[in-house]
Design an enzyme around this catalytic site. Structure first.
Site, PDB file in Angstrom:
ATOM      1  CG  ASP A  15      18.734   2.066  -5.348  1.00 28.00           C
ATOM      2  OD1 ASP A  15      18.985   1.051  -4.665  1.00 28.00           O
ATOM      3  OD2 ASP A  15      18.865   2.091  -6.582  1.00 28.00           O
ATOM      4  CG  ASN A  17      19.397   1.029   2.148  1.00 22.90           C
ATOM      5  OD1 ASN A  17      19.632   2.227   2.042  1.00 22.90           O
ATOM      6  ND2 ASN A  17      18.218   0.560   2.548  1.00 22.90           N
ATOM      7  CD1 TRP A  20      26.267   4.516   3.215  1.00 23.04           C
ATOM      8  CD2 TRP A  20      26.158   2.737   4.584  1.00 23.04           C
ATOM      9  NE1 TRP A  20      26.613   4.937   4.479  1.00 23.04           N
ATOM     10  CE2 TRP A  20      26.552   3.876   5.333  1.00 23.04           C
ATOM     11  CE3 TRP A  20      26.028   1.516   5.232  1.00 23.04           C
ATOM     12  CZ2 TRP A  20      26.806   3.813   6.700  1.00 23.04           C
ATOM     13  CZ3 TRP A  20      26.289   1.447   6.595  1.00 23.04           C
ATOM     14  CH2 TRP A  20      26.667   2.583   7.317  1.00 23.04           C
ATOM     15  CG  ASN A  63      12.166  -4.749  -2.804  1.00 24.43           C
ATOM     16  OD1 ASN A  63      11.840  -3.716  -2.239  1.00 24.43           O
ATOM     17  ND2 ASN A  63      13.113  -4.757  -3.737  1.00 24.43           N
ATOM     18  NE  ARG A  66      16.258  -6.244  -3.089  1.00 19.72           N
ATOM     19  CZ  ARG A  66      16.901  -5.119  -2.888  1.00 19.72           C
ATOM     20  NH1 ARG A  66      17.516  -4.903  -1.738  1.00 19.72           N
ATOM     21  NH2 ARG A  66      16.953  -4.186  -3.816  1.00 19.72           N
ATOM     22  NE  ARG A 174      16.679   4.250  -8.304  1.00 21.70           N
ATOM     23  CZ  ARG A 174      16.088   3.142  -8.713  1.00 21.70           C
ATOM     24  NH1 ARG A 174      15.065   3.207  -9.525  1.00 21.70           N
ATOM     25  NH2 ARG A 174      16.522   1.948  -8.320  1.00 21.70           N
ATOM     26  NE  ARG A 180      16.741   0.423 -12.237  1.00 21.02           N
ATOM     27  CZ  ARG A 180      18.077   0.317 -12.238  1.00 21.02           C
ATOM     28  NH1 ARG A 180      18.789   0.791 -13.247  1.00 21.02           N
ATOM     29  NH2 ARG A 180      18.704  -0.275 -11.248  1.00 21.02           N
ATOM     30  CB  SER A 182      12.413   0.835  -9.797  1.00 24.46           C
ATOM     31  OG  SER A 182      13.730   0.913 -10.263  1.00 24.46           O
ATOM     32  CD  GLU A 193      10.340  19.978 -12.528  1.00 29.48           C
ATOM     33  OE1 GLU A 193      11.484  19.687 -12.924  1.00 29.48           O
ATOM     34  OE2 GLU A 193       9.467  20.473 -13.265  1.00 29.48           O
TER      35      GLU A 193
HETATM   36  C1  FPP Z   1      17.356  -0.100  -1.569  1.00 28.87           C
HETATM   37  O1  FPP Z   1      18.669  -0.406  -1.307  1.00 28.87           O
HETATM   38  C2  FPP Z   1      16.557  -0.118  -0.369  1.00 28.87           C
HETATM   39  C3  FPP Z   1      15.583  -1.017  -0.089  1.00 28.87           C
HETATM   40  C4  FPP Z   1      15.207  -2.139  -0.960  1.00 28.87           C
HETATM   41  C5  FPP Z   1      14.834  -0.964   1.151  1.00 28.87           C
HETATM   42  C6  FPP Z   1      14.530   0.409   1.679  1.00 28.87           C
HETATM   43  C7  FPP Z   1      14.222   0.250   3.079  1.00 28.87           C
HETATM   44  C8  FPP Z   1      14.686   1.025   4.069  1.00 28.87           C
HETATM   45  C9  FPP Z   1      15.518   2.232   3.891  1.00 28.87           C
HETATM   46  C10 FPP Z   1      14.355   0.584   5.412  1.00 28.87           C
HETATM   47  C11 FPP Z   1      13.651   1.472   6.300  1.00 28.87           C
HETATM   48  C12 FPP Z   1      12.375   2.017   5.848  1.00 28.87           C
HETATM   49  C13 FPP Z   1      11.297   2.095   6.627  1.00 28.87           C
HETATM   50  C14 FPP Z   1      10.143   2.964   6.210  1.00 28.87           C
HETATM   51  C15 FPP Z   1      11.177   1.350   7.880  1.00 28.87           C
HETATM   52  P1  FPP Z   1      19.327  -1.654  -2.038  1.00 28.87           P
HETATM   53  O2  FPP Z   1      19.355  -2.780  -1.067  1.00 28.87           O
HETATM   54  O3  FPP Z   1      18.612  -1.934  -3.317  1.00 28.87           O
HETATM   55  O4  FPP Z   1      20.768  -1.108  -2.306  1.00 28.87           O
HETATM   56  P2  FPP Z   1      21.786  -1.564  -3.446  1.00 28.87           P
HETATM   57  O5  FPP Z   1      21.113  -1.222  -4.757  1.00 28.87           O
HETATM   58  O6  FPP Z   1      22.979  -0.710  -3.171  1.00 28.87           O
HETATM   59  O7  FPP Z   1      22.020  -3.024  -3.261  1.00 28.87           O
END
Ligand code: FPP
Length: 226
Positions: A15, A17, A20, A63, A66, A174, A180, A182, A193
């Site tokens: 979580d 991305n 970031w 997801n 989104r 996480r 949580r 999710s 753990e």
């Molecule tokens: C959560 O960050 C991340 C995701 C919903 C997607 C996870 C996917 C990857 C890391 C891509 C690569 C994976 C593979 C196996 C190819 P968020 O967007 O919910 O972040 P935020 O809560 O900060 O908005």
């Protein structure tokens, strides 16, 4: 560093991305791209640190809510990720597994995934990727199969989960400060753990994994006993 205190099976809710990217005034897609780099690093770190099975929550059944552009960015990332990493996975003896209903993805992605499953099938260690995955749905499916076979019990449900042939889950991590589950590995977390870290997923690296494994080694697991 494999020994009795090294978890065999680690799962990660990747979580943060989006946050970031936001912190850097970049589009969310860049956060996901860097998240993909963190996946590469973490798979390598698991090999180095002796973790046999890594399960990653890449796309939840929720997801789909989104916006279309973000879903399409995630799908493209998946395409690129398979293309760029398949040979390395074969070389590193990493077997790909998918949990969740990946057949709902676009046909070319299903095809790429199945090709990758096939090519990596001889691997020693496992990378399980949760795609279009929801744990409640998985448990309901497993319970229905168990009922159809005439026996509903803890064992028969467990035997019908998508994770049936993976080692028991030892450690769930996480990132990004949310505390949580999710809808991820609810059944499998019964005795796992859990570690919640503030690190955003694109920043996660070998040092963070090492720290989590050290924390795991310090914990005393009692499985309900004393
Ligand atoms: C959560 O960050 C991340 C995701 C919903 C997607 C996870 C996917 C990857 C890391 C891509 C690569 C994976 C593979 C196996 C190819 P968020 O967007 O919910 O972040 P935020 O809560 O900060 O908005």
């Amino acid at each position: 560093m494999t020994d009795a205190t090294t978890p065999r099976h680690v799962a990660i809710i990747m979580d943060g991305n989006g946050r970031w990217a936001k912190k850097r005034h970049l589009p969310r897609a860049m956060g996901h791209r860097e998240g993909g780099e963190a996946v590469r690093r973490t798979v390598r770190a698991c090999e180095k640190l002796g973790v046999e099975c890594l399960t990653l929550y890449a796309f939840s059944s929720e997801n789909w809510k989104r916006d279309e552009e973000e879903i399409s960015d995630l799908m493209n990332l998946m395409r690129r990720f398979i293309e760029a990493n398949l040979d390395d996975m074969v070389e590193q003896q990493v077997k790909l597994r998918i949990i969740g209903d990946y057949k709902a993805f676009q046909p070319d992605i299903v095809e790429r995934l199945e090709h990758a499953l096939d090519k990596t099938s001889g691997g020693q260690r496992t990378l399980a990727v949760a795609l279009n995955y929801g744990s409640q749905q998985e448990i309901a499916r497993a319970a229905a199969k168990a009922a159809a076979a005439g026996e509903v019990s803890v064992e028969s449900i467990a035997a019908n989960l998508d994770t049936a042939d993976l080692p028991p889950l030892d450690l769930l991590i996480r990132t990004s400060g949310e505390v949580r589950l999710s809808n991820f590995l609810l059944w499998q977390s019964a005795y796992a753990e859990m570690i919640f870290t503030d690190v955003l997923w694109p920043d996660f690296d070998e040092g963070h994994l090492r720290a989590a494994l050290e924390e795991f080694a310090r914990r005393e697991r009692r499985y309900g006993g004393r």
